[in-house]
Design an enzyme around this catalytic site. Structure first.
Site, mmCIF file in Angstrom:
data_model
loop_
_atom_site.group_PDB
_atom_site.id
_atom_site.type_symbol
_atom_site.label_atom_id
_atom_site.label_comp_id
_atom_site.label_asym_id
_atom_site.label_seq_id
_atom_site.Cartn_x
_atom_site.Cartn_y
_atom_site.Cartn_z
ATOM 1 N N GLU A 187 0.839 -1.194 0.000
ATOM 2 C CA GLU A 187 0.000 0.000 0.000
ATOM 3 C C GLU A 187 0.876 1.246 0.000
ATOM 4 O O GLU A 187 1.829 1.343 0.769
ATOM 5 C CB GLU A 187 -0.921 -0.022 1.236
ATOM 6 C CG GLU A 187 -1.609 1.266 1.575
ATOM 7 C CD GLU A 187 -2.503 1.781 0.462
ATOM 8 O OE1 GLU A 187 -2.461 2.997 0.205
ATOM 9 O OE2 GLU A 187 -3.224 0.971 -0.145
ATOM 10 N N ARG B 125 -20.207 16.002 -0.479
ATOM 11 C CA ARG B 125 -20.381 14.948 0.513
ATOM 12 C C ARG B 125 -20.142 15.509 1.904
ATOM 13 O O ARG B 125 -19.158 16.214 2.137
ATOM 14 C CB ARG B 125 -19.404 13.788 0.254
ATOM 15 C CG ARG B 125 -19.580 13.126 -1.100
ATOM 16 C CD ARG B 125 -18.814 11.822 -1.175
ATOM 17 N NE ARG B 125 -18.888 11.237 -2.499
ATOM 18 C CZ ARG B 125 -18.794 9.935 -2.747
ATOM 19 N NH1 ARG B 125 -18.639 9.099 -1.751
ATOM 20 N NH2 ARG B 125 -18.869 9.474 -3.975
ATOM 21 N N ALA C 177 -18.331 -0.980 -4.716
ATOM 22 C CA ALA C 177 -17.614 -1.793 -3.729
ATOM 23 C C ALA C 177 -18.072 -3.244 -3.786
ATOM 24 O O ALA C 177 -17.267 -4.175 -3.684
ATOM 25 C CB ALA C 177 -17.819 -1.228 -2.327
ATOM 26 N N ARG D 195 -17.431 3.627 5.857
ATOM 27 C CA ARG D 195 -16.307 2.907 5.261
ATOM 28 C C ARG D 195 -15.183 2.663 6.258
ATOM 29 O O ARG D 195 -14.606 1.577 6.319
ATOM 30 C CB ARG D 195 -15.766 3.683 4.054
ATOM 31 C CG ARG D 195 -16.579 3.502 2.795
ATOM 32 C CD ARG D 195 -15.987 4.275 1.642
ATOM 33 N NE ARG D 195 -16.724 4.022 0.406
ATOM 34 C CZ ARG D 195 -16.401 3.098 -0.474
ATOM 35 N NH1 ARG D 195 -15.332 2.337 -0.292
ATOM 36 N NH2 ARG D 195 -17.112 2.916 -1.563
ATOM 37 N N ASP E 278 -12.136 -1.139 -8.658
ATOM 38 C CA ASP E 278 -12.075 0.140 -9.363
ATOM 39 C C ASP E 278 -10.874 0.244 -10.289
ATOM 40 O O ASP E 278 -10.897 1.017 -11.249
ATOM 41 C CB ASP E 278 -12.028 1.291 -8.356
ATOM 42 C CG ASP E 278 -13.399 1.599 -7.771
ATOM 43 O OD1 ASP E 278 -14.400 1.060 -8.269
ATOM 44 O OD2 ASP E 278 -13.471 2.390 -6.804
#
Length: 488
Positions: free
Chosen positions: A37, A222, A352, A128, A339
């Site tokens: 990551e 958002r 998702a 999330r 994605d």
């Protein structure tokens, strides 16, 4: 599950939801897996995540503990009679004095038709970050490596033997090079690194337009509203349940998250202009701008905008892969999913979930590779008549294949089995967004025409047979291994 480890390893690039559920699924089947990551820690972008029935079934296959993890943080609609309601739709332009919320109800959509067990029919969502924390608790220590921004992938050629001891053990391995100068070796790479995927760009090339997401000409504000404030402003029904406020060139979603402590707000607008900065998909914004954009809307929508917290409001450009869909999700022993392969706009609430589907199909194929490589003698004598079992049994005739040949076949089978459904989602999501904003020329603002057009699209998502997907993928892999003319 099986205890014999296979003679191959998987490197996952990207530690979002798709990467984590894939890693947990593979590790639970004793397939050596590591995650690389680029960030300093695991984190998820965005507030809400929805997992529809298809995703719950896929998650259950990967590891039932992940279904329990989602259930622990999922937030249900507060009204018992709306437990299976996906959303209620209302006219965002109306100010109806006969309704407590001041809006005109249009229609609703339920998940209970055809839903299976384990609460699959519920219209649930979660924060999330909270779901991510639950997944991390299932990840063994030492699997994840941080600050690993991918620079290159190089696939060394395999030999006719199953050993690779020369050149520092690199023969036949895939070499991942990171921007910090370090490298790692794996037998195959799965890119789960999101919409701006480095794996996709490396795999397809810098000059391929499919390597880059494109602006869908829609953006969204958002934000989160404390639930007590939302109830005071909208009433219990509209604050604690899931609502879609429709209107010309815009729509607003609200739904509870964080165990009902917060109301998540996503306010969408169509945009005829270009996105101002392609390097940043999220830009800071202000409550004043959002209020101005919806100043001509009904009382409820204006109230929602007024409750947003100014210093925590972002404007998200909605990018996807619709303009330049990928021709393939794999090349050799490099593959992409989620994605990274098929980024979509969020209007189906299924992005998702399709990543979880991807992970389930990929895990089933790699587990088939593991079973073939660990087969000690003859195939199982199981009497099961399922296509997957027949494929595993028949694949005994190809167990002599080099593991890298099996991995290539697995990735090619994944590509064949997933590309049509996932690219349909990308295009259908744009259709859904236009329907919500009265931009569909056939439906306009007619709520019953809109509902008639969206129902079969949502049913195609929710009613998917995950076992059938895996069976078809296994059969595709077998064909590639047994047919001399089959290309991977």
């Amino acid at each position: 599950m099986a205890t014999a480890g296979p003679p191959f390893s998987i490197a996952i690039v990207g530690g979002g939801i798709s990467g984590l559920v894939l890693a947990i699924g593979l590790l639970s089947r004793d397939i050596p897996t590591e995650i690389f990551e680029q960030a300093t820690s695991f984190h998820e972008i965005g507030a809400g995540i929805a997992l529809s029935p298809n995703a719950i079934r896929a998650l259950d296959y990967l590891d039932p503990r992940m279904v329990a993890a989602f259930d622990r943080v999922a937030t249900h609609s507060a009204s018992p009679h709306k437990s299976s309601t996906w959303f209620d739709w209302c006219d965002g332009m109306s100010t109806d004095s006969t309704k407590p919320s001041g809006t005109k109800w249009l229609f609703d959509l339920h998940r209970d038709m055809g839903a299976g067990s384990r609460g699959e029919g519920r219209g649930d969502g979660a924060h999330r970050a909270h779901f991510l924390d639950q997944l991390l608790a299932l990840l063994p220590p030492g699997v994840a490596h941080f600050r690993k921004r991918l620079a290159d992938i190089h696939e060394n050629q395999s030999t006719n033997t199953t050993t690779a001891t020369d050149n520092g053990g690199r023969r036949g391995k895939v070499v991942l090079t990171f921007c910090d100068g370090t490298t790692t070796l794996a037998d195959a790479v799965v890119g789960c690194d999101g919409i701006k995927s480095s794996v996709r760009r490396i795999m397809l090339g810098d000059d391929d337009p499919s390597s880059y997401p494109q602006y869908s000409h829609m953006y969204a504000y958002r934000g989160l509203v404390p639930m007590d404030q939302a109830v005071n402003g909208l009433g219990d029904d509209h604050a604690r349940n899931r609502w879609c406020y429709t209107g010309p060139d815009g729509h607003v979603l609200t739904f509870p998250v964080a165990q009902g402590q917060l109301m998540n707000v996503v306010a969408y607008r169509a945009d005829a202009h270009s996105w101002p900065d392609d390097s940043k998909l999220v830009l800071p914004s202000s409550k004043a701008r959002a209020m101005q954009e919806y100043q001509e809307w009904g009382h409820s929508v204006r109230k929602i905008m007024s409750m947003l917290i100014d210093d925590k409001l972002d404007c998200w450009g909605l990018f996807d892969t619709a303009d330049h869909p990928l021709k393939t999700y794999c090349r050799g022993r490099t593959c992409i999913l989620g994605d990274a392969a098929h980024a979509s706009t969020p209007h189906h609430g299924a992005g998702a979930g399709f990543g979880v589907e991807d992970a389930a199909v990929m895990t089933s194929l790699l587990d088939l590779v593991r079973r073939e490589m660990s087969r000690s003698s003859s195939p199982s004598s199981s009497s099961s008549s399922s296509r997957l079992t027949r494929a595993r049994t028949a694949a005994a005739v190809v167990h002599h294949h080099h593991p890298h040949r099996l991995l290539e076949a697995a990735f090619a089978a994944f590509n064949e089995s997933r590309i049509e459904r996932t690219q349909w989602l990308v295009s259908s999501s744009r259709v859904i967004g236009n329907l919500y904003q009265y931009r569909d020329p056939e439906c306009g603002s007619d709520p019953w025409k809109i509902k008639a057009k969206i129902v079969p699209r949502f049913r195609r998502i929710w009613d998917a047979n995950i076992a059938h997907m895996m069976n078809e993928a296994a059969a595709s892999m077998l064909r590639r291994l047994t047919s001399p003319s089959s290309n991977t």
